[in-house]
Design a protein around this motif. Structure first.
Motif, PDB file in Angstrom:
ATOM      1  N   VAL A  41      37.515  63.493  29.113  1.00 47.71           N
ATOM      2  CA  VAL A  41      38.058  62.555  29.754  1.00 47.71           C
ATOM      3  C   VAL A  41      39.433  62.842  30.204  1.00 47.71           C
ATOM      4  O   VAL A  41      40.370  63.361  29.412  1.00 47.71           O
TER       5      VAL A  41
ATOM      6  N   LEU B 201      36.237  53.969  32.415  1.00 52.66           N
ATOM      7  CA  LEU B 201      35.392  55.066  32.231  1.00 52.66           C
ATOM      8  C   LEU B 201      34.460  55.280  33.603  1.00 52.66           C
ATOM      9  O   LEU B 201      33.848  54.238  33.815  1.00 52.66           O
ATOM     10  N   ARG B 202      34.374  56.474  34.231  1.00 52.46           N
ATOM     11  CA  ARG B 202      33.631  56.749  35.278  1.00 52.46           C
ATOM     12  C   ARG B 202      33.193  58.216  35.382  1.00 52.46           C
ATOM     13  O   ARG B 202      34.025  58.933  35.008  1.00 52.46           O
ATOM     14  N   ALA B 203      32.092  58.661  35.710  1.00 58.05           N
ATOM     15  CA  ALA B 203      31.551  60.047  35.819  1.00 58.05           C
ATOM     16  C   ALA B 203      32.590  60.371  36.890  1.00 58.05           C
ATOM     17  O   ALA B 203      32.714  59.921  37.913  1.00 58.05           O
ATOM     18  N   CYS B 204      33.200  61.766  36.626  1.00 59.74           N
ATOM     19  CA  CYS B 204      34.015  62.268  37.685  1.00 59.74           C
ATOM     20  C   CYS B 204      33.356  62.577  38.901  1.00 59.74           C
ATOM     21  O   CYS B 204      32.185  63.020  38.850  1.00 59.74           O
TER      22      CYS B 204
ATOM     23  N   TRP C 201      30.177  66.579  28.780  1.00 51.71           N
ATOM     24  CA  TRP C 201      30.181  65.539  29.643  1.00 51.71           C
ATOM     25  C   TRP C 201      31.489  65.440  30.279  1.00 51.71           C
ATOM     26  O   TRP C 201      32.663  65.310  29.443  1.00 51.71           O
TER      27      TRP C 201
ATOM     28  N   TYR D 127      34.139  62.931  32.319  1.00 55.69           N
ATOM     29  CA  TYR D 127      34.435  61.716  32.792  1.00 55.69           C
ATOM     30  C   TYR D 127      35.913  61.541  33.176  1.00 55.69           C
ATOM     31  O   TYR D 127      36.857  62.405  32.756  1.00 55.69           O
TER      32      TYR D 127
ATOM     33  N   ARG E 290      24.911  57.191  27.717  1.00 56.19           N
ATOM     34  CA  ARG E 290      25.367  56.789  28.953  1.00 56.19           C
ATOM     35  C   ARG E 290      25.424  55.538  29.436  1.00 56.19           C
ATOM     36  O   ARG E 290      26.308  54.931  30.125  1.00 56.19           O
TER      37      ARG E 290
END
Length: 336
Positions: A260, A318-321, A331, A333, A309
């Motif tokens: 993260v 939080l967000r997926a990059c 993963w 994020y 997920r």
């Protein structure tokens, strides 16, 4: 190390506060003798099993009879209340953490914490333009009681001048989602539910659950009256959310590495650690590395990647990059 220790202490307090919101049930009783008490405690345990699994059919599984055979193990305290109509009810508190661990060991679905806060805009259509079901409406008490029964975390709008300046009941019927999102922005929530109850024989309630700009679930229920329509609404919304977020998985030796970025405040560290450790099915969320504003966690999660997920989506931060996800069990994020 002192910082990580502080996180652990604060995390324990926070998860305890969340658990306390799920641990109490109230069951009407017709007496205060031993037999009535035991029957009420057994009924309360059934409510807890449904609440903590998110599934009503959990009562048909072996875990229900196994839990009932150890009833005294789960009850932490009880007392009696006199209700407004003069009748009596037994209020009992149960060991939420112990029950969830037992259910997981028995292979039952577990819907733990945190649970998404659902902002509900419910319109009772009636014969006129429609009326919002909020505090003071005849159906409000039924709505709150049914949400408590299922462990659904509801946020009810105030429906004050600020809301009326952004939204009207026709927007909910017409599915004007931009107006709905604008009006919802003042309230804490992870999900938005929009529903319209049409009176008649049968009574009908149409509903949708929204996350960001997407519709997660929708449905239409027919019942004999308005009160049953409210119960059906809460049951169906809760059933669908539990199917999405409850965890039922086998033990695995796999570990997901979650990276993260952009975590630059102490409070953000705590919030992220708190969120990860409290997810249903999360056996351990360990801080593996901290480098600048980038944190790497090792996640020991008991179910599928898809379920993990789905649960990560519950965090508003939080967000997926935007960069392509790193291949393999790592993963990527970002914190916002």
């Amino acid at each position: 190390m002192r910082f990580i220790g502080l996180l652990a202490v604060l995390l324990g307090w926070s998860l305890l506060a969340q658990a306390e919101s799920l641990d109490t049930v109230q069951v009407p009783v017709d007496g205060r003798g031993d037999a009535q008490r035991q029957d009420a405690l057994a009924e309360g345990l059934e409510q807890m099993l449904v609440r903590l699994s998110g599934q009503r059919d959990v009562l048909n599984e072996a875990v229900a009879s196994e839990a009932a055979s150890r009833l005294d193990r789960w009850v932490t305290r009880y007392d009696y209340n006199t209700l407004d109509d003069g009748s009596s009810a037994l209020q009992a508190r149960y060991d939420v953490n112990g029950l969830m661990a037992f259910m997981a060991e028995q292979g039952a679905s577990v819907w733990g914490m945190p649970r998404p806060r659902v902002l509900l805009w419910l319109v009772e259509q009636g014969a006129g333009r429609g009326e919002m079901v909020v505090d003071g409406h005849p159906l409000y008490a039924q709505l709150v009681a049914q949400a408590q029964r299922r462990g659904l975390t509801l946020v009810i709008p105030k429906w004050d001048s600020e809301d009326l300046g952004r939204l009207n009941v026709a927007d909910i019927r017409g599915r004007f989602d931009q107006q709905l999102r604008d009006a919802s922005s003042r309230y804490p929530h992870e999900l938005i539910a929009a529903a319209v109850l049409y009176q008649g024989e049968p009574a009908t309630v149409s509903w949708r659950v929204l996350k960001d700009k997407s519709t997660l679930e929708d449905g239409r229920e027919k019942t004999e009256n308005d009160e049953e329509a409210v119960t059906a609404l809460i049951d169906r919304v809760t059933d669908q959310l539990a199917a999405r977020y409850a965890v039922k998985g086998a033990v695995s030796d796999l570990r997901t590495l979650l990276v993260v970025d952009q975590v630059d405040q102490l409070q953000d560290w705590f919030t992220l650690q708190q969120f990860l450790a409290g997810l249903s099915g999360m056996r351990r969320a360990s801080l593996v590395q901290a480098s600048g504003t980038t944190l790497t966690f090792g996640l020991d999660f008991s179910a599928s990647d898809e379920q993990l997920r789905n649960l990560l989506e519950l965090s508003p931060q939080l967000r997926a990059c935007p960069d392509p996800a790193v291949a393999g069990p790592q993963w990527h994020y970002c914190w916002r």
